[in-house]
Design a protein around this motif. Structure first.
Motif, PDB file in Angstrom:
ATOM      1  N   ILE A   1       0.926  -1.218   0.120  1.00 50.90           N
ATOM      2  CA  ILE A   1      -0.055   0.198   0.038  1.00 50.90           C
ATOM      3  C   ILE A   1       0.909   1.224  -0.034  1.00 50.90           C
ATOM      4  CG2 ILE A   1      -1.697   1.422   1.533  1.00 50.90           C
ATOM      5  CD1 ILE A   1      -2.827  -1.239   2.189  1.00 50.90           C
TER       6      ILE A   1
ATOM      7  N   ALA B   1       0.564   3.772  -2.946  1.00 51.29           N
ATOM      8  CA  ALA B   1      -0.219   4.853  -2.632  1.00 51.29           C
ATOM      9  C   ALA B   1       0.084   6.205  -3.279  1.00 51.29           C
ATOM     10  CB  ALA B   1      -0.320   5.008  -1.220  1.00 51.29           C
ATOM     11  N   GLN B   2      -0.902   6.974  -3.857  1.00 52.88           N
ATOM     12  CA  GLN B   2      -1.020   8.162  -4.767  1.00 52.88           C
ATOM     13  C   GLN B   2      -1.798   9.221  -4.042  1.00 52.88           C
ATOM     14  OE1 GLN B   2      -1.498   7.390  -8.697  1.00 52.88           O
ATOM     15  NE2 GLN B   2       0.412   6.315  -8.868  1.00 52.88           N
ATOM     16  N   ARG B   3      -1.215  10.541  -4.084  1.00 56.13           N
ATOM     17  CA  ARG B   3      -2.434  11.685  -3.854  1.00 56.13           C
ATOM     18  C   ARG B   3      -2.575  12.037  -5.243  1.00 56.13           C
ATOM     19  NH1 ARG B   3      -5.399  15.542  -3.618  1.00 56.13           N
ATOM     20  NH2 ARG B   3      -5.336  16.970  -1.795  1.00 56.13           N
TER      21      ARG B   3
ATOM     22  N   ARG C   1       3.193  10.290  -5.137  1.00 56.99           N
ATOM     23  CA  ARG C   1       3.555   9.323  -4.537  1.00 56.99           C
ATOM     24  C   ARG C   1       3.502   9.499  -3.044  1.00 56.99           C
ATOM     25  NH1 ARG C   1       8.463   5.827  -6.453  1.00 56.99           N
ATOM     26  NH2 ARG C   1       7.796   4.724  -4.692  1.00 56.99           N
ATOM     27  N   LEU C   2       2.829   8.673  -2.237  1.00 52.71           N
ATOM     28  CA  LEU C   2       2.746   8.923  -0.830  1.00 52.71           C
ATOM     29  C   LEU C   2       4.337   8.621  -0.403  1.00 52.71           C
ATOM     30  CD1 LEU C   2       1.268   9.173   1.858  1.00 52.71           C
ATOM     31  CD2 LEU C   2       0.983   6.605   1.757  1.00 52.71           C
TER      32      LEU C   2
END
Length: 218
Positions: free
Chosen positions: A23, A27-29, A55-56
């Motif tokens: 994760i 995971a991306q914003r 990218r987180l």
């Protein structure tokens, strides 16, 4: 030695930590992007709604590697200080007591050791993100391609917005990295599991294997 229940718990913990590492890696914003419309002859191009993925965990596994490398120095130095003062007969001196105290405090798994390691992970996460991510350059590229973030003016305002978003998600990503980094140490200290077993529950190696596996799949 841990029994069937303990073995099942270790396997479940390994699967949970691996899922968490996946994760973190993917995971991306997603920042919405609006393209400007361009008319060429009778055709209209652009005007589509896209997104800019941030990218987180933009720094990847590098913060843990840097933090682990730097943590070798205080442990080695304070251990040398304690041993040298004892060897020279300074066991009862103030310097000797301070050296022994610091050597015990910065042993792997001790509370000051864990706090310093987490602090270094946060520091290197922001440092590496600052080196790799340039909001000014990204804002310039968006403006040159006729794109903008809805509600945000192009130029310095877009740059400040991207920098603010990146600071927030880096804080969260560094927190996940810190948790994964200290899980093997906590399992060893609190549950008495040998480190050669608990190291499968996190650390640098797990993140590297997950990252490589995801790249191969993609």
């Amino acid at each position: 030695q841990v029994g069937l229940v303990g073995l099942l718990l270790l396997i479940g913990g390994f699967l949970a930590v691996t899922a968490g590492a996946i994760i973190i890696t993917v995971a991306q914003r997603r920042i919405p992007i609006q393209q400007a419309k361009h008319t060429v002859g009778r055709r209209v191009y652009g005007g589509q709604k896209l997104y800019l993925p941030l990218r987180l965990n933009h720094a990847g596994v590098m913060p843990i590697i840097f933090a682990s490398s730097f943590m070798v120095f205080p442990s080695a130095f304070f251990g040398w200080l304690a041993s040298s003062t004892q060897a020279s007969g300074g066991e009862a001196s103030l310097l000797g007591k301070v050296g022994i105290f610091l050597a015990e405090a910065f042993q792997t798994g001790a509370y000051p050791y864990v706090v310093l390691e987490i602090t270094l992970i946060y520091f290197f996460s922001y440092f590496w993100t600052t080196v790799q991510f340039s909001p000014d350059e990204m804002s310039k590229q968006l403006r040159d391609h006729g794109s903008m973030i809805p509600g945000i003016r192009p130029g310095p305002f877009t740059s400040e917005y991207l920098e603010r978003i990146m600071e927030r998600i880096t804080y969260v990503g560094a927190g996940f990295l810190a948790v994964i980094a200290i899980i093997p140490t906590l399992v060893t200290q609190q549950l008495g599991i040998p480190f050669n077993v608990s190291q499968f529950l996190g650390g640098t190696g797990l993140l590297i294997v997950v990252s490589v596996a995801l790249d191969v799949m993609q």
